[in-house]
Design an enzyme around this catalytic site. Structure first.
Site, mmCIF file in Angstrom:
data_model
loop_
_atom_site.group_PDB
_atom_site.id
_atom_site.type_symbol
_atom_site.label_atom_id
_atom_site.label_comp_id
_atom_site.label_asym_id
_atom_site.label_seq_id
_atom_site.Cartn_x
_atom_site.Cartn_y
_atom_site.Cartn_z
ATOM 1 N N ASP A 52 -5.292 21.784 9.551
ATOM 2 C CA ASP A 52 -5.755 20.881 8.683
ATOM 3 C C ASP A 52 -6.390 21.381 7.209
ATOM 4 O O ASP A 52 -6.872 22.387 7.319
ATOM 5 C CB ASP A 52 -6.586 19.647 9.463
ATOM 6 N N GLU A 77 -0.865 1.021 -5.488
ATOM 7 C CA GLU A 77 -0.959 2.403 -5.890
ATOM 8 C C GLU A 77 -0.016 2.410 -6.921
ATOM 9 O O GLU A 77 -0.119 3.339 -7.896
ATOM 10 C CB GLU A 77 -0.914 3.434 -4.647
ATOM 11 N N TRP A 93 -1.824 7.824 10.488
ATOM 12 C CA TRP A 93 -2.794 6.819 9.805
ATOM 13 C C TRP A 93 -4.035 7.041 10.562
ATOM 14 O O TRP A 93 -4.476 6.714 11.564
ATOM 15 C CB TRP A 93 -2.179 5.411 10.188
ATOM 16 N N ASN A 115 1.048 -1.100 0.065
ATOM 17 C CA ASN A 115 0.056 -0.003 -0.045
ATOM 18 C C ASN A 115 0.741 1.152 -0.108
ATOM 19 O O ASN A 115 2.010 1.165 0.659
ATOM 20 C CB ASN A 115 -0.981 -0.075 1.457
ATOM 21 N N TYR A 152 0.239 10.323 4.299
ATOM 22 C CA TYR A 152 -0.041 10.440 5.509
ATOM 23 C C TYR A 152 0.926 11.462 6.333
ATOM 24 O O TYR A 152 1.962 11.027 6.306
ATOM 25 C CB TYR A 152 -0.078 9.252 6.390
ATOM 26 N N ARG A 153 0.492 12.345 6.746
ATOM 27 C CA ARG A 153 1.476 13.440 7.459
ATOM 28 C C ARG A 153 2.308 13.047 8.252
ATOM 29 O O ARG A 153 1.845 12.032 9.076
ATOM 30 C CB ARG A 153 0.566 14.600 7.770
HETATM 31 C C1 FMN Z 1 -1.601 16.749 1.436
HETATM 32 C C2 FMN Z 1 -2.516 15.463 2.025
HETATM 33 C C3 FMN Z 1 -2.380 15.089 3.211
HETATM 34 C C4 FMN Z 1 -3.019 13.989 3.834
HETATM 35 N N1 FMN Z 1 -2.745 13.603 5.064
HETATM 36 C C5 FMN Z 1 -3.157 12.553 5.789
HETATM 37 C C6 FMN Z 1 -3.014 12.153 6.939
HETATM 38 O O1 FMN Z 1 -2.295 12.792 7.530
HETATM 39 N N2 FMN Z 1 -3.601 10.892 7.194
HETATM 40 C C7 FMN Z 1 -4.599 10.308 6.587
HETATM 41 O O2 FMN Z 1 -5.018 9.202 7.091
HETATM 42 N N3 FMN Z 1 -4.716 10.613 5.219
HETATM 43 C C8 FMN Z 1 -4.268 11.710 4.749
HETATM 44 N N4 FMN Z 1 -4.431 12.213 3.513
HETATM 45 C C9 FMN Z 1 -5.586 11.509 2.997
HETATM 46 C C10 FMN Z 1 -4.908 9.994 2.276
HETATM 47 O O3 FMN Z 1 -3.681 10.259 1.520
HETATM 48 C C11 FMN Z 1 -5.854 9.432 1.156
HETATM 49 O O4 FMN Z 1 -7.054 9.069 1.957
HETATM 50 C C12 FMN Z 1 -5.427 8.292 0.669
HETATM 51 O O5 FMN Z 1 -6.303 7.672 -0.325
HETATM 52 C C13 FMN Z 1 -5.007 7.175 1.504
HETATM 53 O O6 FMN Z 1 -4.351 6.020 1.034
HETATM 54 P P1 FMN Z 1 -4.984 4.559 1.342
HETATM 55 O O7 FMN Z 1 -6.517 4.628 0.874
HETATM 56 O O8 FMN Z 1 -4.208 3.662 0.887
HETATM 57 O O9 FMN Z 1 -5.223 4.455 2.856
HETATM 58 C C14 FMN Z 1 -3.767 13.299 2.949
HETATM 59 C C15 FMN Z 1 -4.238 13.701 1.818
HETATM 60 C C16 FMN Z 1 -3.340 14.987 1.074
HETATM 61 C C17 FMN Z 1 -3.751 15.321 -0.183
HETATM 62 MN MN MN Z 2 -4.224 2.072 -0.579
#
Ligand code: FMN
Ligand code: MN
Length: 485
Positions: A283, A234, A186, A168, A172-173
């Site tokens: 945020d 991805e 997460w 995956n 995630y920040r």
């Molecule tokens: C700039 C930015 C920051 C993000 N920060 C977070 C974060 O801190 N935690 C989180 O869970 N998702 C965050 N997201 C959203 C995830 O990247 C998004 O939901 C992504 O689909 C997660 O991947 P996954 O589906 O494989 O878990 C962020 C998105 C962006 C564009």
């Molecule tokens: Mn995913």
């Protein structure tokens, strides 16, 4: 040919007048944020800060902060092109459910050889630091005054599902705690969090390997935010989008792979027994997400290019760069939604609805209760599960015109009858939900009501002037001495 790496994209942006270099020394603490705010809001270019204060590494921001730049990244003239490609692939087969359809992609990708390709080495290995490294060498931003510190905002966080071994990649920040430790934000329903939970269930005292790539070709970077199903890689999807496989290279200190063309790579692990306070962080809701307990990422090795470029972004009061990325996602995945729900004519997520608070859906209504069925469909569709308010309108309402939506939807409701409340998962960032991650959602049935839905009164026609009168007045207009209209 797809972009090989971030710097090739930078060149392209520069050629297209979509990039501004800034040679003045500017502080990654707040100052870059304030400059970028102003530029993003006025529709300005990507920014390359050549001399961030306190770092020798230049910083790229707002790279995808406009529709045009995302088109450039995807090498298309419109999102419809990407959507059509996806539709074309999905149409070839006839699997049943939406998830099945999306899960067909790997098989199709195999045909097109979009699968990530393992290579022996790559530019991300030009410098390998197993000790003596420090995250503080990079120009990591503090975006907002009340942020708990500096945050890496655009990391591609790579893990493997401990049960299936599937990769995956998510953005995630990561709050920087010290030279080699960060938070790992997460959110509960995200795939990284699921990997963490499964690993912990197997061995509470163990670790999960984590690798983080910062800066790669723009499509690979975008792929990290895509809401695709669990266990769909991805990097495969990125290969599909860029029409060329992403080249991956083995990490030095763990069994994961990272994009070989990455600018910077952080290798390490998350200790499954360890949690630490993370946040607050300004945020994308436009509010601070409050301090909370999150896993901790320990960096064991840093690799990077000889002259790395640090890619980052800022979230905050909408619209920011992430609005443009989210909008691209909305446009690209609409046809996928439409394959499962062909009655969906269009959807819109206004910037102020910050993706999860408001989705407006136009449908071709054909049976009683149809609008409510679509609400439930949205709430069961991947990350659309978070949608706090769904407004369903008839097919003849232009959902991209928010004035028209407000007018027609509000005229069409008897609130007590047409508003539906349900309980379900809430976005972790929803600070108004009764509990973190759990709350209610509201669906508004803004469609015309039918007798078969128990509506016994006649429904009035919308007012429109007849054509004959319009044509007479068009002819008369120049003689009336009024403005051009
Ligand atoms: C700039 C930015 C920051 C993000 N920060 C977070 C974060 O801190 N935690 C989180 O869970 N998702 C965050 N997201 C959203 C995830 O990247 C998004 O939901 C992504 O689909 C997660 O991947 P996954 O589906 O494989 O878990 C962020 C998105 C962006 C564009
Ligand atoms: Mn995913």
């Amino acid at each position: 040919m797809a972009y090989q790496d971030l710097r090739e994209f930078v060149k392209r942006l520069e050629k297209s007048g979509e990039l501004k270099r800034i040679s003045a020394e500017v502080d990654p603490v707040l100052e870059i944020s304030e400059i970028t705010q102003r530029v993003t809001r006025s529709g300005g270019p990507a920014l390359l800060f050549e001399h961030p204060k306190g770092s020798r590494v230049p910083l790229l921001i707002n790279a995808l902060g406009s529709e045009r730049r995302i088109h450039l990244a995807l090498e298309v003239d419109s999102f419809a092109e990407v959507a059509e490609r996806i539709r074309g692939f999905l149409d070839m087969q006839a699997p049943q459910g939406l998830l099945d359809k999306i899960k067909m992609l790997p098989k199709l990708a195999e045909l097109g050889s979009f699968f990530p390709k393992t290579v022996k080495t790559g530019p991300c290995k030009e410098v390998v630091e197993r000790e003596g490294f420090s995250l503080l060498e990079f120009p990591i931003l503090q975006c907002w005054p009340q942020d708990a510190g500096r945050f890496i905002t655009w990391p591609l966080v790579i893990t493997r599902n401990p049960e299936t071994g599937k990769r995956n990649v998510g953005v995630y920040r990561m709050q920087v705690f010290d030279e080699r430790t960060t938070g790992m934000h997460w959110q509960t329903q995200k795939h990284g969090a699921e990997h963490f939970r499964r690993a912990r269930a197997a061995n509470r005292e163990g670790r999960i390997e984590v690798a983080v790539a910062i800066g790669a070709d723009p499509v690979t970077c975008l792929a990290g935010i895509l809401p695709i199903p669990p266990d769909l890689d991805e990097m495969m999807f990125a290969g599909f989008l860029r029409r060329e496989p992403v080249e991956m290279v083995a990490c030095e200190t763990c069994s994961l792979e990272v994009p070989a063309e990455a600018e910077i790579v952080l290798e390490g692990y998350v200790d499954l027994a360890e949690m630490r306070a993370e946040g607050p962080f300004g945020d994308h809701t436009g509010f601070y997400s409050l301090e909370g307990e999150y896993p901790v990422f320990h960096v064991t090795c840093v690799t990077h290019r000889r002259d790395p470029l640090y890619l980052t972004t800022i979230v905050g009061p909408p619209p920011q760069e992430d609005f443009y990325m989210g909008h691209a996602v909305e446009r690209i995945f609409l046809p996928v939604m439409q394959m499962q729900y062909p009655e969906i004519v269009d959807v819109a997520m206004p910037a102020e609805g910050i993706f999860h608070n408001l989705m407006i859906v136009a449908i071709r209504k054909s049976y009683p209760g149809h609008a409510r069925k679509i609400m439930n469909a949205i709430w069961s569709l991947g990350q659309a599960m978070f949608t706090k308010v769904v407004v369903v309108v008839d097919h003849d309402v232009n959902v991209q015109n928010f004035r028209e939506v407000a007018w027609k939807a509000l005229c069409a409701i008897d609130p007590e009858r047409d508003v539906q409340f349900v309980l379900g998962p809430a976005d972790t960032l929803d600070h108004a939900a009764r509990r973190q991650d759990f709350g209610s959602k509201m669906g508004i049935d803004g469609t015309r009501k039918w007798a078969s839905e128990g509506f016994e009164r006649p429904w009035p026609d919308e007012i429109r002037m007849n054509q004959a009168t319009q044509q007479r007045i068009d002819a008369l207009w120049p003689k009336l001495g009024l403005d051009k209209r």
